[in-house]
Design a protein around this motif. Structure first.
Motif, PDB file in Angstrom:
ATOM      1  N   ARG A  13       0.835  -1.203   0.000  1.00 42.75           N
ATOM      2  CA  ARG A  13       0.000   0.000   0.000  1.00 42.75           C
ATOM      3  C   ARG A  13       0.869   1.252   0.000  1.00 42.75           C
ATOM      4  O   ARG A  13       0.576   2.216  -0.709  1.00 42.75           O
ATOM      5  CB  ARG A  13      -0.923   0.008   1.225  1.00 42.75           C
ATOM      6  N   LEU A  14       1.942   1.250   0.785  1.00 45.51           N
ATOM      7  CA  LEU A  14       2.845   2.388   0.837  1.00 45.51           C
ATOM      8  C   LEU A  14       3.497   2.624  -0.528  1.00 45.51           C
ATOM      9  O   LEU A  14       3.660   3.764  -0.965  1.00 45.51           O
ATOM     10  CB  LEU A  14       3.903   2.174   1.916  1.00 45.51           C
ATOM     11  N   VAL A  17       1.072   4.401  -2.681  1.00 45.55           N
ATOM     12  CA  VAL A  17       0.994   5.811  -2.278  1.00 45.55           C
ATOM     13  C   VAL A  17       2.129   6.595  -2.930  1.00 45.55           C
ATOM     14  O   VAL A  17       1.904   7.669  -3.506  1.00 45.55           O
ATOM     15  CB  VAL A  17       1.046   5.956  -0.740  1.00 45.55           C
ATOM     16  N   ALA A  40      -4.880   7.613  -2.380  1.00 44.73           N
ATOM     17  CA  ALA A  40      -3.571   7.552  -1.727  1.00 44.73           C
ATOM     18  C   ALA A  40      -3.701   7.890  -0.249  1.00 44.73           C
ATOM     19  O   ALA A  40      -3.063   7.265   0.597  1.00 44.73           O
ATOM     20  CB  ALA A  40      -2.585   8.495  -2.414  1.00 44.73           C
ATOM     21  N   LEU A  43      -5.145   4.892   1.540  1.00 47.39           N
ATOM     22  CA  LEU A  43      -4.122   3.853   1.670  1.00 47.39           C
ATOM     23  C   LEU A  43      -3.110   4.225   2.751  1.00 47.39           C
ATOM     24  O   LEU A  43      -2.708   3.381   3.548  1.00 47.39           O
ATOM     25  CB  LEU A  43      -3.400   3.641   0.334  1.00 47.39           C
ATOM     26  N   LEU A  44      -2.717   5.492   2.777  1.00 50.78           N
ATOM     27  CA  LEU A  44      -1.753   5.939   3.772  1.00 50.78           C
ATOM     28  C   LEU A  44      -2.329   5.816   5.183  1.00 50.78           C
ATOM     29  O   LEU A  44      -1.631   5.437   6.119  1.00 50.78           O
ATOM     30  CB  LEU A  44      -1.334   7.381   3.488  1.00 50.78           C
TER      31      LEU A  44
END
Length: 69
Positions: A13-14, A17, A40, A43-44
């Protein structure tokens, strides 16, 4: 909220982003495509908290069980 996002999932996920942010900063995302920054952000948030509301609704987790359990 109990954590339900595992380490590998968080790192993926990172990565997404960073890709979305880089695309925006390089000018590759314009107009409505800039709304991907909202994705993003979500997700963050899940990377930072280790919690994903969608996973909870689906009854799934990618977090490894605690050692000794």
């Amino acid at each position: 909220m109990e954590q339900n996002v595992g380490f590998q999932d968080r790192m993926i996920r990172l990565g997404f982003v960073f890709v979305i942010m880089a695309m925006y900063l390089l000018g590759w995302l314009k107009g409505k495509a800039g709304l991907l920054l909202v994705v993003a952000g979500a997700l963050l948030s899940s990377v930072a908290s280790g919690y994903c509301p969608l996973y909870e609704q689906l009854g799934m987790t990618t977090k490894a069980p605690a050692k000794g359990h």
